[in-house]
Write a protein that holds these residues in place. Structure first.
Motif, PDB file in Angstrom:
ATOM      1  N   LEU A 144      -8.377   9.858  14.599  1.00  0.00           N
ATOM      2  CA  LEU A 144      -7.587   9.530  13.425  1.00  0.00           C
ATOM      3  C   LEU A 144      -6.545   8.471  13.808  1.00  0.00           C
ATOM      4  CD1 LEU A 144      -7.018  13.063  11.866  1.00  0.00           C
ATOM      5  CD2 LEU A 144      -8.801  11.386  11.353  1.00  0.00           C
ATOM      6  N   GLU A 145      -6.280   7.562  12.907  1.00  0.00           N
ATOM      7  CA  GLU A 145      -5.389   6.441  13.192  1.00  0.00           C
ATOM      8  C   GLU A 145      -3.961   6.689  12.729  1.00  0.00           C
ATOM      9  OE1 GLU A 145      -7.136   2.897  11.642  1.00  0.00           O
ATOM     10  OE2 GLU A 145      -8.866   2.994  12.989  1.00  0.00           O
ATOM     11  N   THR A 146      -3.642   7.917  12.399  1.00  0.00           N
ATOM     12  CA  THR A 146      -2.278   8.263  11.994  1.00  0.00           C
ATOM     13  C   THR A 146      -1.284   7.845  13.068  1.00  0.00           C
ATOM     14  OG1 THR A 146      -2.996  10.150  10.661  1.00  0.00           O
ATOM     15  CG2 THR A 146      -0.732  10.189  11.469  1.00  0.00           C
ATOM     16  N   ARG A 147      -0.256   7.121  12.678  1.00  0.00           N
ATOM     17  CA  ARG A 147       0.804   6.756  13.617  1.00  0.00           C
ATOM     18  C   ARG A 147       1.730   7.957  13.791  1.00  0.00           C
ATOM     19  NH1 ARG A 147       1.694   0.968  10.571  1.00  0.00           N
ATOM     20  NH2 ARG A 147      -0.171  -0.020  11.399  1.00  0.00           N
ATOM     21  N   VAL A 148       2.264   8.110  14.997  1.00  0.00           N
ATOM     22  CA  VAL A 148       3.024   9.320  15.314  1.00  0.00           C
ATOM     23  C   VAL A 148       4.384   8.967  15.904  1.00  0.00           C
ATOM     24  CG1 VAL A 148       3.069  11.472  16.621  1.00  0.00           C
ATOM     25  CG2 VAL A 148       0.878  10.578  15.765  1.00  0.00           C
ATOM     26  N   ILE A 149       5.405   9.638  15.385  1.00  0.00           N
ATOM     27  CA  ILE A 149       6.746   9.607  15.966  1.00  0.00           C
ATOM     28  C   ILE A 149       7.097  11.031  16.366  1.00  0.00           C
ATOM     29  CG2 ILE A 149       9.206   9.237  15.516  1.00  0.00           C
ATOM     30  CD1 ILE A 149       8.386   7.054  13.533  1.00  0.00           C
TER      31      ILE A 149
ATOM     32  N   THR B 160       0.844  -1.194   0.000  1.00  0.00           N
ATOM     33  CA  THR B 160       0.000   0.000   0.000  1.00  0.00           C
ATOM     34  C   THR B 160       0.879   1.244   0.000  1.00  0.00           C
ATOM     35  OG1 THR B 160      -0.095  -0.047   2.423  1.00  0.00           O
ATOM     36  CG2 THR B 160      -1.881  -1.133   1.221  1.00  0.00           C
ATOM     37  N   PRO B 161       0.475   2.293  -0.704  1.00  0.00           N
ATOM     38  CA  PRO B 161       1.263   3.526  -0.728  1.00  0.00           C
ATOM     39  C   PRO B 161       1.228   4.215   0.632  1.00  0.00           C
ATOM     40  CG  PRO B 161      -0.839   3.858  -1.829  1.00  0.00           C
ATOM     41  CD  PRO B 161      -0.741   2.389  -1.526  1.00  0.00           C
ATOM     42  N   LEU B 162       2.294   4.932   0.947  1.00  0.00           N
ATOM     43  CA  LEU B 162       2.399   5.593   2.235  1.00  0.00           C
ATOM     44  C   LEU B 162       2.376   7.101   2.059  1.00  0.00           C
ATOM     45  CD1 LEU B 162       5.244   3.423   3.797  1.00  0.00           C
ATOM     46  CD2 LEU B 162       2.811   3.324   4.347  1.00  0.00           C
TER      47      LEU B 162
ATOM     48  N   PRO C  56      -5.608  12.882   6.352  1.00  0.00           N
ATOM     49  CA  PRO C  56      -4.800  12.166   7.347  1.00  0.00           C
ATOM     50  C   PRO C  56      -3.693  11.323   6.706  1.00  0.00           C
ATOM     51  CG  PRO C  56      -7.130  11.968   7.862  1.00  0.00           C
ATOM     52  CD  PRO C  56      -7.045  12.571   6.496  1.00  0.00           C
ATOM     53  N   PRO C  57      -2.456  11.495   7.151  1.00  0.00           N
ATOM     54  CA  PRO C  57      -1.354  10.681   6.638  1.00  0.00           C
ATOM     55  C   PRO C  57      -1.283   9.337   7.371  1.00  0.00           C
ATOM     56  CG  PRO C  57      -0.520  12.232   8.238  1.00  0.00           C
ATOM     57  CD  PRO C  57      -1.996  12.511   8.111  1.00  0.00           C
ATOM     58  N   ASP C  58      -0.478   8.439   6.849  1.00  0.00           N
ATOM     59  CA  ASP C  58      -0.212   7.180   7.546  1.00  0.00           C
ATOM     60  C   ASP C  58       0.716   7.416   8.730  1.00  0.00           C
ATOM     61  OD1 ASP C  58      -1.474   5.184   5.600  1.00  0.00           O
ATOM     62  OD2 ASP C  58      -0.146   6.333   4.293  1.00  0.00           O
ATOM     63  N   LEU C  59       1.634   8.370   8.566  1.00  0.00           N
ATOM     64  CA  LEU C  59       2.641   8.614   9.597  1.00  0.00           C
ATOM     65  C   LEU C  59       2.896  10.108   9.728  1.00  0.00           C
ATOM     66  CD1 LEU C  59       4.839   7.427  11.547  1.00  0.00           C
ATOM     67  CD2 LEU C  59       6.425   7.592   9.609  1.00  0.00           C
ATOM     68  N   LEU C  60       2.887  10.587  10.974  1.00  0.00           N
ATOM     69  CA  LEU C  60       3.279  11.956  11.293  1.00  0.00           C
ATOM     70  C   LEU C  60       4.577  11.904  12.080  1.00  0.00           C
ATOM     71  CD1 LEU C  60       2.898  15.049  11.749  1.00  0.00           C
ATOM     72  CD2 LEU C  60       1.560  14.440  13.791  1.00  0.00           C
ATOM     73  N   ILE C  61       5.575  12.654  11.629  1.00  0.00           N
ATOM     74  CA  ILE C  61       6.830  12.810  12.364  1.00  0.00           C
ATOM     75  C   ILE C  61       6.895  14.269  12.788  1.00  0.00           C
ATOM     76  CG2 ILE C  61       9.340  12.600  12.281  1.00  0.00           C
ATOM     77  CD1 ILE C  61       8.976  10.644   9.941  1.00  0.00           C
TER      78      ILE C  61
ATOM     79  N   PRO D 272       7.834   7.243  -0.037  1.00  0.00           N
ATOM     80  CA  PRO D 272       6.387   7.418   0.171  1.00  0.00           C
ATOM     81  C   PRO D 272       5.721   8.006  -1.065  1.00  0.00           C
ATOM     82  CG  PRO D 272       7.604   9.158   1.280  1.00  0.00           C
ATOM     83  CD  PRO D 272       8.624   8.176   0.789  1.00  0.00           C
ATOM     84  N   LEU D 273       4.458   7.718  -1.226  1.00  0.00           N
ATOM     85  CA  LEU D 273       3.683   8.310  -2.312  1.00  0.00           C
ATOM     86  C   LEU D 273       3.629   9.824  -2.157  1.00  0.00           C
ATOM     87  CD1 LEU D 273       1.723   7.918  -4.737  1.00  0.00           C
ATOM     88  CD2 LEU D 273      -0.130   7.787  -3.062  1.00  0.00           C
ATOM     89  N   GLU D 274       3.619  10.264  -0.899  1.00  0.00           N
ATOM     90  CA  GLU D 274       3.500  11.700  -0.608  1.00  0.00           C
ATOM     91  C   GLU D 274       4.230  12.009   0.686  1.00  0.00           C
ATOM     92  OE1 GLU D 274      -0.323  14.447  -0.756  1.00  0.00           O
ATOM     93  OE2 GLU D 274      -0.316  13.208   1.056  1.00  0.00           O
ATOM     94  N   LEU D 275       4.964  13.114   0.712  1.00  0.00           N
ATOM     95  CA  LEU D 275       5.591  13.595   1.938  1.00  0.00           C
ATOM     96  C   LEU D 275       5.376  15.103   2.003  1.00  0.00           C
ATOM     97  CD1 LEU D 275       9.088  12.639   3.391  1.00  0.00           C
ATOM     98  CD2 LEU D 275       7.935  14.801   3.840  1.00  0.00           C
TER      99      LEU D 275
END
Length: 220
Positions: free
Chosen positions: A84-89, A10-12, A57-62, A37-40
């Motif tokens: 929102l299910e965005t994973r966060v670092i 799956t694209p990120l 909503p992104p897949d990952l938030l840094i 990633p598909l998008e940053l």
């Protein structure tokens, strides 16, 4: 930082927010090269980053913890308030002993000292994308946060089978499903099924809440 990109079906989509331009550009380049990633989307402004996350909503938030206009914790709180299910670092150049516990209670899956080598962030992103957790080795999460954060499930450890308890102990140590499977001699797919049953039985929706439940029930 390694240059080979992980294989994903799956694209990120990533969002990066840090108000230090040089560091942000360096990290952005490394993330694009490593994870493709598909998008940053990258921002220097916390409010703009939050608005972008809420709109798409992104897949990952840094996110840097201490932004000039916003506290990174406030961004996380708003994401969780919106479910929102965005994973966060979270990144910070000023790690403090209590931060990992506080961040886990907010639903953060990764915490990295910005003074660490970039491959620490690389490892954190890979682990979090694989469904695990990653905390800077220099600031390990203490166990004193078992009662912090949202209300935990009322069920006890007896709700899980012996095998499910084995799986959950490894999951809360930050191991991804493939790593859990290797330790228990199970396929990744079987581990994923166990994880799904565990989450359903306990009524939890993320690994940080599962960690807190395990600590409260002696499975940490």
């Amino acid at each position: 930082m390694a240059v080979s990109a992980p294989r994903r079906t799956t694209p990120l989509r990533f969002v990066l927010v840090d108000d230090t331009a040089t560091f942000r550009e360096l990290l952005k380049e490394a993330l694009l090269r490593r994870f493709q990633p598909l998008e940053l989307r990258d921002f220097a402004n916390g409010r703009e980053a939050l608005d972008s996350c809420l709109a798409s909503p992104p897949d990952l938030l840094i996110a840097d913890l201490y932004l000039r206009d916003f506290d990174g914790r406030d961004i996380v709180r708003e994401l969780r308030n919106r479910r929102l299910e965005t994973r966060v670092i979270v990144l910070t150049a000023h790690p403090e002993a209590q931060l990992p516990a506080e961040l886990v209670s907010l639903g953060v899956a990764g915490f990295v000292d910005k003074n660490s080598p970039l491959d620490q962030i690389d490892r954190a992103v890979q682990r979090v994308l694989d469904g695990g957790m990653f905390f800077s080795a220099a600031v390990p999460p203490p166990v004193s946060f078992a009662s912090a954060g949202p209300t935990l499930p009322r069920v006890g450890a007896e709700a899980l089978s012996e095998r499910e308890q084995e799986v959950v102990r490894l999951v809360v140590r930050g191991l991804a499903s493939k790593e859990v499977g290797a330790q228990l001699n199970l396929s990744t797919r079987t581990v994923e099924k166990h994880r799904a049953r565990i989450f359903a039985k306990l009524g939890v929706h993320d690994v940080p809440t599962l960690v807190r439940w395990c600590l409260r029930n002696g499975l940490g």
